[in-house]
Write an enzyme that holds these catalytic residues in place. Structure first.
Site, short mmCIF file in Angstrom:
data_model
loop_
_atom_site.label_atom_id
_atom_site.label_comp_id
_atom_site.label_asym_id
_atom_site.label_seq_id
_atom_site.Cartn_x
_atom_site.Cartn_y
_atom_site.Cartn_z
N GLN A 102 0.85 -1.19 0.00
CA GLN A 102 0.00 0.00 0.00
C GLN A 102 0.89 1.24 0.00
OE1 GLN A 102 -2.25 1.38 3.59
NE2 GLN A 102 -4.01 1.24 2.23
N TYR A 177 -5.48 10.82 3.82
CA TYR A 177 -4.05 11.01 3.53
C TYR A 177 -3.89 11.91 2.30
CZ TYR A 177 -3.60 7.41 7.03
OH TYR A 177 -3.70 6.73 8.21
C1 LIG Z 1 -5.11 -2.45 13.26
C2 LIG Z 1 -5.62 -1.78 12.03
C3 LIG Z 1 -4.74 -0.98 11.28
C4 LIG Z 1 -5.19 -0.40 10.08
N1 LIG Z 1 -4.28 0.28 9.29
C5 LIG Z 1 -4.65 0.66 8.05
C6 LIG Z 1 -3.69 1.17 7.14
O1 LIG Z 1 -2.49 1.25 7.43
N2 LIG Z 1 -4.11 1.53 5.90
C7 LIG Z 1 -5.44 1.42 5.53
O2 LIG Z 1 -5.79 1.77 4.42
N3 LIG Z 1 -6.36 0.94 6.37
C8 LIG Z 1 -6.01 0.53 7.61
N4 LIG Z 1 -6.93 -0.04 8.43
C9 LIG Z 1 -8.32 -0.21 7.95
C10 LIG Z 1 -8.50 -1.59 7.29
O3 LIG Z 1 -7.72 -1.74 6.14
C11 LIG Z 1 -9.96 -1.82 6.91
O4 LIG Z 1 -10.35 -0.79 6.03
C12 LIG Z 1 -10.89 -1.84 8.12
O5 LIG Z 1 -10.32 -2.57 9.18
C13 LIG Z 1 -12.24 -2.46 7.76
O6 LIG Z 1 -12.09 -3.78 7.31
P1 LIG Z 1 -12.45 -5.04 8.27
O7 LIG Z 1 -13.88 -4.85 8.72
O8 LIG Z 1 -12.26 -6.24 7.41
O9 LIG Z 1 -11.52 -5.00 9.44
C14 LIG Z 1 -6.54 -0.59 9.65
C15 LIG Z 1 -7.39 -1.37 10.43
C16 LIG Z 1 -6.96 -1.96 11.60
C17 LIG Z 1 -7.92 -2.82 12.37
#
Ligand SMILES: Cc1cc2nc3c(=O)[nH]c(=O)nc-3n(C[C@H](O)[C@H](O)[C@H](O)COP(=O)(O)O)c2cc1C
Length: 402
Positions: A102, A177
């Site tokens: 990413q 961002y």
């Molecule tokens: C611990 C953690 C760190 C995350 N860091 C990022 C990140 O660095 N970049 C990003 O685009 N999204 C980040 N997200 C968001 C996830 O990519 C995702 O959009 C979000 O968790 C929803 O998906 P899920 O329901 O499958 O968890 C993060 C989520 C979590 C839980």
């Protein structure tokens, strides 16, 4: 095998790349780059993803330049990091998986004490609240020369990421961002050709995409993570998100990932469920930032109740606008029923928390049609992004230690 399981667990093409299935580990900032270099925990995490069966894992937030980092403890793309990244990609390949990077630039949203420029830069001048403790309170507006320079950084970083063995690149167009600061009418107040109409606000993001494509070639997969909505008054809404995706599609993107919310203005909207503010305050090492979060946090960190597939309706609207690009669903897919819905509607699924809970989700779900993941979106994993140990499922750990 049922139809949806057949689709979910069978190989699928993303531009020139074949994935062994349609499950992609979402970018979740690992917090495992203590000096800006991924360490052995980082490699282990992504190797476990590959061993656990995902089609592709995503390395979170690879800053395209040193000043593109939100935090000092993030990696940025430079030759010095080549050995670690080659080890990382090699390890995932050995385990039979594919690996994506990413690409991000923080724009004016940084808290990096090693920031080298005069001031953080975004579309327009503003106060960078979370940068105050680090002497980075004032953000300036990018000149045309600044934009040209950062576009070149996108190009060079893409070239570098491909050369160290990444199979795909995910460009971050969302979450507040750098690129999304230009897309959002809340943060882009420019009067030149990079501000105003959506076409103008998309000019810089599309230039970044073009530069990445030029670097990696036509066959190489490029995904783009966008925001369906900012979640703040005057921010970007779903109607514009559909057009953003349409413009990226016309700009040659291979897949669009439909997220929402922003890290700077509406962080809980990204994941919903339990509020991450109390946990973030607990883990934060900088006392001024802790104090700031206590004072301003409650306005920023609104709670949004969790529901499975919380971005489904928005994602369908984006999908209907796509001519060539695939749609990769993200947001609250933890049950097999949800994955069935996702596979009926879309091409790929990205999963974050469910794979933090169980890195072998895919292997387990392939072996057992009644598999239950059990992530309860307590979001304590997300509060660990600033913890020196990095992210993990806190609930799993508590169970282990009794
Ligand atoms: C611990 C953690 C760190 C995350 N860091 C990022 C990140 O660095 N970049 C990003 O685009 N999204 C980040 N997200 C968001 C996830 O990519 C995702 O959009 C979000 O968790 C929803 O998906 P899920 O329901 O499958 O968890 C993060 C989520 C979590 C839980």
């Amino acid at each position: 095998m049922s139809e949806f399981r057949d689709k979910l667990f069978s190989p699928a093409k993303l531009n020139g790349l074949e994935l062994r299935n349609r499950v992609i580990r979402a970018a979740t900032f690992e917090g495992m780059c203590p000096n800006g270099y991924p360490d052995e925990r980082h490699i282990k995490l992504h190797r476990e993803m590959a061993e656990g069966g995902v089609g592709m894992t995503t390395v979170a937030y690879c800053a395209i330049e040193a000043d593109g980092r939100v935090k000092r403890e993030m990696m940025y793309m430079h030759e010095g990091i080549r050995p670690q990244l080659e080890q990382l990609t090699g390890s995932v390949h050995e385990a039979g998986g594919k690996i994506s990077a990413q690409m991000g630039h923080c724009g004016n949203f940084t808290q990096n004490p090693d920031f080298q420029g005069k001031r953080p830069l975004g579309p327009s001048r503003k106060i960078n609240m979370s940068g105050i403790p680090f002497g980075l309170a004032f953000a300036g507006a990018m000149t045309h020369a600044d934009i040209d320079r950062v576009v070149q950084c996108f190009h060079d970083a893409a070239l570098f990421l491909k050369s160290v063995g990444f199979d795909a690149i995910e460009v971050h167009f969302g979450h507040g961002y750098g690129l999304s600061q230009f897309i959002s009418p809340k943060t882009n107040k420019r009067k030149d050709e990079y501000g105003g109409s959506l076409v103008n606000r998309m000019r810089y993001p599309l230039r970044a995409l073009e530069a990445v494509r030029k670097a990696v070639g036509d066959e190489y997969p490029i995904l783009g993570k966008i925001g369906l909505m900012d979640g703040v008054k005057g921010g970007q809404e779903i109607d514009e998100a559909v057009e953003v995706a349409g413009l990226l599609d016309e700009g040659g993107i291979d897949a669009v990932i439909t997220s929402g919310g922003t890290s700077s203005m509406s962080p809980n909207l990204v994941f919903r469920g339990d509020n991450i503010l109390p946990g973030l305050i607990k883990v934060e090492q900088n006392w001024m930032l802790r104090l700031g979060m206590r004072m301003i946090g409650p306005w920023m960190f609104k709670t949004y109740p969790y529901e499975e597939l919380y971005f489904l309706e928005g994602a369908k609207r984006v999908r209907d606008r796509m001519k060539n690009a695939k749609l990769c669903y993200i947001g609250g897919s933890t049950t097999m029923e949800s994955l069935e819905t996702v596979m009926k509607e879309f091409d790929f699924v990205q999963m974050g928390r469910a794979l933090i809970k169980d890195p072998a989700f895919v292997n387990h779900a392939m072996a057992d049609p009644d598999y239950v993941n059990g992530c309860d979106h307590c979001n304590r994993c997300a509060t660990m992004i600033s913890h020196p140990d990095g992210i993990r499922c806190v609930t799993n750990d508590e169970k282990k230690t009794g």
